[in-house]
Motif scaffolding. Structure first.
Motif, PDB file in Angstrom:
ATOM      1  N   PRO A 120       0.668  -1.132  -0.109  1.00 53.48           N
ATOM      2  CA  PRO A 120      -0.121  -0.006  -0.145  1.00 53.48           C
ATOM      3  C   PRO A 120       0.840   1.249  -0.045  1.00 53.48           C
ATOM      4  O   PRO A 120       0.139   2.358  -0.214  1.00 53.48           O
ATOM      5  CB  PRO A 120      -0.813  -0.153   1.266  1.00 53.48           C
ATOM      6  CG  PRO A 120      -0.147  -1.073   2.178  1.00 53.48           C
ATOM      7  CD  PRO A 120       0.515  -2.049   1.187  1.00 53.48           C
ATOM      8  N   ALA A 121       1.935   1.175   0.355  1.00 50.93           N
ATOM      9  CA  ALA A 121       3.004   2.516   0.214  1.00 50.93           C
ATOM     10  C   ALA A 121       3.560   2.636  -1.048  1.00 50.93           C
ATOM     11  O   ALA A 121       4.550   3.543  -1.285  1.00 50.93           O
ATOM     12  CB  ALA A 121       3.943   2.348   1.296  1.00 50.93           C
ATOM     13  N   SER A 122       3.132   1.894  -2.272  1.00 50.83           N
ATOM     14  CA  SER A 122       4.021   1.964  -3.279  1.00 50.83           C
ATOM     15  C   SER A 122       3.227   2.818  -4.350  1.00 50.83           C
ATOM     16  O   SER A 122       2.091   3.137  -4.160  1.00 50.83           O
ATOM     17  CB  SER A 122       3.909   0.437  -4.030  1.00 50.83           C
ATOM     18  OG  SER A 122       2.933  -0.102  -4.388  1.00 50.83           O
ATOM     19  N   LEU A 141       0.402  13.137  12.143  1.00 51.76           N
ATOM     20  CA  LEU A 141       0.948  12.013  11.588  1.00 51.76           C
ATOM     21  C   LEU A 141      -0.121  10.880  11.085  1.00 51.76           C
ATOM     22  O   LEU A 141      -0.017  10.496  10.088  1.00 51.76           O
ATOM     23  CB  LEU A 141       1.949  11.355  12.481  1.00 51.76           C
ATOM     24  CG  LEU A 141       2.733   9.921  11.969  1.00 51.76           C
ATOM     25  CD1 LEU A 141       3.324  10.103  10.780  1.00 51.76           C
ATOM     26  CD2 LEU A 141       3.628   9.388  13.106  1.00 51.76           C
ATOM     27  N   THR A 142      -1.048  10.760  12.095  1.00 50.61           N
ATOM     28  CA  THR A 142      -2.159   9.823  11.854  1.00 50.61           C
ATOM     29  C   THR A 142      -2.865  10.174  10.467  1.00 50.61           C
ATOM     30  O   THR A 142      -3.122   9.326   9.568  1.00 50.61           O
ATOM     31  CB  THR A 142      -2.947   9.629  13.002  1.00 50.61           C
ATOM     32  OG1 THR A 142      -2.117   9.289  14.307  1.00 50.61           O
ATOM     33  CG2 THR A 142      -4.137   8.759  12.578  1.00 50.61           C
ATOM     34  N   HIS A 143      -3.168  11.426  10.231  1.00 55.64           N
ATOM     35  CA  HIS A 143      -3.969  11.902   9.182  1.00 55.64           C
ATOM     36  C   HIS A 143      -3.011  11.687   8.026  1.00 55.64           C
ATOM     37  O   HIS A 143      -3.556  11.297   6.717  1.00 55.64           O
ATOM     38  CB  HIS A 143      -4.419  13.397   9.484  1.00 55.64           C
ATOM     39  CG  HIS A 143      -4.872  13.935   8.370  1.00 55.64           C
ATOM     40  ND1 HIS A 143      -6.211  13.658   7.981  1.00 55.64           N
ATOM     41  CD2 HIS A 143      -4.734  14.933   7.452  1.00 55.64           C
ATOM     42  CE1 HIS A 143      -6.883  14.191   6.879  1.00 55.64           C
ATOM     43  NE2 HIS A 143      -5.590  14.825   6.485  1.00 55.64           N
ATOM     44  N   LEU A 144      -1.791  12.412   8.037  1.00 52.23           N
ATOM     45  CA  LEU A 144      -1.016  12.334   6.806  1.00 52.23           C
ATOM     46  C   LEU A 144      -0.607  11.036   6.473  1.00 52.23           C
ATOM     47  O   LEU A 144      -0.553  10.738   5.329  1.00 52.23           O
ATOM     48  CB  LEU A 144       0.369  13.095   7.078  1.00 52.23           C
ATOM     49  CG  LEU A 144       1.150  13.254   5.947  1.00 52.23           C
ATOM     50  CD1 LEU A 144       0.579  14.199   4.919  1.00 52.23           C
ATOM     51  CD2 LEU A 144       2.521  14.060   6.232  1.00 52.23           C
ATOM     52  N   PHE A 145      -0.500  10.038   7.223  1.00 50.79           N
ATOM     53  CA  PHE A 145      -0.016   8.564   7.032  1.00 50.79           C
ATOM     54  C   PHE A 145      -0.989   8.152   6.104  1.00 50.79           C
ATOM     55  O   PHE A 145      -0.992   7.396   4.958  1.00 50.79           O
ATOM     56  CB  PHE A 145       0.376   7.926   8.186  1.00 50.79           C
ATOM     57  CG  PHE A 145       0.964   6.381   7.878  1.00 50.79           C
ATOM     58  CD1 PHE A 145       2.316   6.220   7.838  1.00 50.79           C
ATOM     59  CD2 PHE A 145      -0.044   5.289   7.664  1.00 50.79           C
ATOM     60  CE1 PHE A 145       2.769   5.144   7.563  1.00 50.79           C
ATOM     61  CE2 PHE A 145       0.490   4.332   7.286  1.00 50.79           C
ATOM     62  CZ  PHE A 145       1.985   4.048   7.358  1.00 50.79           C
ATOM     63  N   ALA A 146      -2.543   8.174   6.763  1.00 51.29           N
ATOM     64  CA  ALA A 146      -3.560   7.493   6.029  1.00 51.29           C
ATOM     65  C   ALA A 146      -3.799   7.990   4.717  1.00 51.29           C
ATOM     66  O   ALA A 146      -4.211   7.489   3.762  1.00 51.29           O
ATOM     67  CB  ALA A 146      -4.881   7.863   7.031  1.00 51.29           C
ATOM     68  N   GLN A 147      -3.803   9.540   4.576  1.00 49.11           N
ATOM     69  CA  GLN A 147      -3.641  10.162   3.258  1.00 49.11           C
ATOM     70  C   GLN A 147      -2.742   9.765   2.324  1.00 49.11           C
ATOM     71  O   GLN A 147      -2.975   9.637   1.219  1.00 49.11           O
ATOM     72  CB  GLN A 147      -3.632  11.738   3.501  1.00 49.11           C
ATOM     73  CG  GLN A 147      -3.722  12.735   2.241  1.00 49.11           C
ATOM     74  CD  GLN A 147      -3.576  13.918   2.733  1.00 49.11           C
ATOM     75  OE1 GLN A 147      -2.302  14.431   2.916  1.00 49.11           O
ATOM     76  NE2 GLN A 147      -4.646  14.796   2.648  1.00 49.11           N
ATOM     77  N   GLN A 148      -1.546   9.523   2.736  1.00 47.55           N
ATOM     78  CA  GLN A 148      -0.401   9.121   1.793  1.00 47.55           C
ATOM     79  C   GLN A 148      -0.363   7.641   1.435  1.00 47.55           C
ATOM     80  O   GLN A 148      -0.295   7.263   0.377  1.00 47.55           O
ATOM     81  CB  GLN A 148       1.069   9.637   2.251  1.00 47.55           C
ATOM     82  CG  GLN A 148       1.234  10.988   2.573  1.00 47.55           C
ATOM     83  CD  GLN A 148       1.997  11.516   1.211  1.00 47.55           C
ATOM     84  OE1 GLN A 148       2.931  11.025   1.043  1.00 47.55           O
ATOM     85  NE2 GLN A 148       1.444  12.819   0.711  1.00 47.55           N
ATOM     86  N   VAL A 149      -0.392   7.091   2.291  1.00 49.67           N
ATOM     87  CA  VAL A 149      -0.712   5.498   2.233  1.00 49.67           C
ATOM     88  C   VAL A 149      -1.631   4.838   1.862  1.00 49.67           C
ATOM     89  O   VAL A 149      -1.908   3.859   1.113  1.00 49.67           O
ATOM     90  CB  VAL A 149       0.324   4.864   3.632  1.00 49.67           C
ATOM     91  CG1 VAL A 149       0.483   3.376   3.322  1.00 49.67           C
ATOM     92  CG2 VAL A 149       1.352   5.510   3.767  1.00 49.67           C
ATOM     93  N   GLY A 150      -2.969   5.517   2.453  1.00 52.55           N
ATOM     94  CA  GLY A 150      -4.225   4.703   2.086  1.00 52.55           C
ATOM     95  C   GLY A 150      -4.753   3.940   3.026  1.00 52.55           C
ATOM     96  O   GLY A 150      -5.803   3.192   2.961  1.00 52.55           O
TER      97      GLY A 150
END
Length: 271
Positions: free
Chosen positions: A82-84, A182-191
């Protein structure tokens, strides 16, 4: 005639499972999954609500439960981290749908490589090209490097190289962000959420270790599971397969990048 083998090819941002047949219960995982019939004959894909589809190819979004029944046609199961970049491409293609049914004929000349892949006749470079081709055919565009926010990249690296639980406080220090941001940005970037990605990382690190001959208990503890039983339950819920099956019935191959990204050792945290 030799019995067809099961193969698992590991790269840093994806892996390809090739099997002549599979009957799985309800499974769901953090990767996006591309499924394609090797022979072009249909397989059965069942959604969580019991809706059954007989298809020759499909894309399944992360954490979408499904059952599979593949008999006689063979299956390519390409799992995308999911991070790709490839995951972000497929996510846009899915457009919020959990399962997108496809016609394998859309893969065109790529299908010429399906049966050699099942026979174990393709080298690593050809299999990587095949995996990229599947994604690019579905999305209609080539894979181009588009890195995540560097703060998220640091967090991803920390999660991948740390066995066991990593606290949100530690990860916030790595990213130099507040826990909420961080929680918000991570979910936004990684899905997917940090918690779900951390569990996926445990599973992915474990799969990497099947390239060698190690006791399952050692594999479980090295990967951050409490014991082999915990690891087995997680694997069955993700893949419908026990770790013992992967260790004994699947030929697992990994390239150097996969070994570096998902190796055995745990890296220290850096703030």
């Amino acid at each position: 005639m030799a019995t067809p083998k099961n193969f698992l090819h590991l790269w840093d941002d994806r892996f390809l499972y090739i099997t002549p047949a599979i009957q799985s219960g309800l499974t769901a995982r953090s990767s996006a999954t591309v499924l394609a019939s090797v022979s072009g004959h249909p397989f059965m894909l069942e959604a969580a609500d019991g809706t059954r589809t007989y298809c020759t190819a499909a894309v399944v979004a992360p954490h979408v439960a499904r059952r599979l029944a593949v008999e006689g046609c063979g299956l390519l199961s390409l799992n995308i981290d999911p991070a790709s970049v490839a995951y972000r491409m497929l996510s846009r293609q899915l457009g919020g749908h959990g399962i997108q049914v496809l016609d394998a004929r859309r893969f065109g000349r790529l299908r010429e490589g399906f049966e050699p892949a099942q026979a174990g006749a393709l080298d690593d470079a050809a299999l990587q090209a095949l995996s990229r081709g599947l994604v690019e055919t579905i999305t209609g565009s080539p894979e181009r490097p588009t890195p995540n926010d560097p703060r998220i990249e640091r967090v991803l690296d920390a999660i991948r190289h740390r066995a066991g639980a990593v606290s949100l406080r530690e990860l916030s220090a790595v990213a130099c962000l507040s826990p909420d941001r961080l929680t918000h940005l991570f979910a936004q970037q990684v899905g997917v959420s940090i918690k779900r990605y951390a569990l996926w990382t445990k599973v992915r690190r474990t799969v990497q270790q099947f390239t060698g001959q190690r006791p399952l208990t050692d594999v479980a503890l090295t990967s951050g599971f409490t014991d082999a039983a915990h690891m087995s339950r997680t694997f069955k819920s993700y893949f419908g397969l026990a770790p013992s099956f992967l260790a004994g019935k699947v030929e697992v191959r990994a390239d150097e990048q996969a070994s570096q990204a998902w190796g055995h050792g745990a890296a220290p945290m850096h703030s």
